[in-house]
Design an enzyme around this catalytic site. Sequence first.
Site, PDB file in Angstrom:
ATOM      1  N   ARG A   1       0.799  -1.242   0.066  1.00 28.84           N
ATOM      2  CA  ARG A   1       0.228  -0.022   0.101  1.00 28.84           C
ATOM      3  C   ARG A   1       0.900   1.051   0.014  1.00 28.84           C
ATOM      4  O   ARG A   1       0.278   2.417  -0.001  1.00 28.84           O
ATOM      5  CB  ARG A   1      -0.914   0.064   1.350  1.00 28.84           C
TER       6      ARG A   1
ATOM      7  N   GLU B   1       3.751 -14.716  -3.532  1.00 28.94           N
ATOM      8  CA  GLU B   1       2.435 -15.188  -4.091  1.00 28.94           C
ATOM      9  C   GLU B   1       2.529 -16.289  -5.221  1.00 28.94           C
ATOM     10  O   GLU B   1       1.565 -17.182  -5.019  1.00 28.94           O
ATOM     11  CB  GLU B   1       1.438 -13.986  -4.537  1.00 28.94           C
TER      12      GLU B   1
END
Length: 433
Positions: free
Chosen positions: A94, A270
């Site tokens: 973020r 991921e």
Amino acid sequence: MADDNGAHAGTWALPPHLSAPTEAPTGDQVVDADEAEEFLRIFHGENPDAGPVERRVAWVRTEIEMTGSYQHTTAELSFGARVAWRNAARCIGRLYWRSLRVRDMRAVRGATEVATQCVEHLRLAHNKGRLRPLITIFAPEVPGRPAPRIWNEQLIRYAGYRDADGGVLGDPRYVDFTSTVTSMGWQQPRERGRFDVLPLVVETPEEGPRLFPLPRTAIDEVRLTHPDHPWFAELGLRWHAVPAISNMRMVIGGVSYPAAPFNGWYMGTEIGARNLADADRYDMLPELANRLGLDTSRETTLWRDRALVELNRAVLHSYAEAGVTITDHHTESQHFLKHIDKEARAGRKCPADWSWIVPPVSGGLTPVFHRYYDTDHFKPEFVVDPDAAERGLKGCPAHYADHRPTPPEEEFKPVLWAYLRGPVATGPRAGSL
Ligand code: ARG
């Protein structure tokens, strides 16, 4: 941004302190004027140039009374989308929330045009490998007029095929989704593979769910190689460049945007520590350990861990070689702490879910492991509706059939309601594929 298969793989249940988020507004609900005002105050508070908030609040309250909803200005929409990202407790990336580019496609409702704009999204996001965080925002839900939605969890996902002896070719996560789209008419490739890209499913009230195969040119994939082991390429592994989540609802100031696909770029783990490694996904560690010549007879040899590290090296190496943006978990953990610092200096809390933020390899080696986080819940936000989560995994034809908007009670009916209602929303749904 949020991960589709984070720490609690296979379940979407949030830990109790993060659960009970927004009751996601649906198409037949009048927008909550207080929630709208709360958002407008945040927007004007952080954007002093936007002028006095009171006038805008009065206008929006009236608009809600008249129509049941209100239209965001372009500036409000962009800010709202960025702050929805800023508030995404599961996302470690973020720090870059201000850089999100926003494509305003609120005028787009037809299935073909939605699919076309998703393809365009992939091209713009990919940007020749220099990935750009991007969101494309389609029509919001307004009372009496449900909005289009995208079934797929991400714009690019791989099919999974169960074979006769119970094994799976491809991504086991999408076995059910694959059989649903096949029964809806998807033409599987003549020769099935482990990385067959699924078609998009776009559902509109007018057209029902429709399939749209993605053009090959919109899909960039990275073939995985290893910096030290030439044989690694023979494993035939690859992954797509752009992770674009497409089944989360974005809620800004009470207005709900059910189709708003967005992307950032991958953090290597991921792919290397989840998608290709999880036992219920591509489950590559046993084969990899064999190729590496590791002793797999006992857990104490740590063959899983050793194979996992090599797989993650291959992912980072291959994306870099291919010139596709990617980040590693050490760098990203540092960036995330920097983000938290910046937010604190701006006087804001930064909500974070420890179990999603801590990377799935070498957690304790990263600084994000060694602390706790604010777990408050802030709006605007991205939410996953339970039915959207289910559609993303299984598909679920004729969804609109049971969600057809019901006219509200007479006394709550906004003045312009009947006038604004789309012509087909109350009639029987048009035939689906
Ligand atoms: N974890 C998901 C995947 O493997 C992607 C979620 C979003 N991730 C991101 N870096 N923006 O495909």
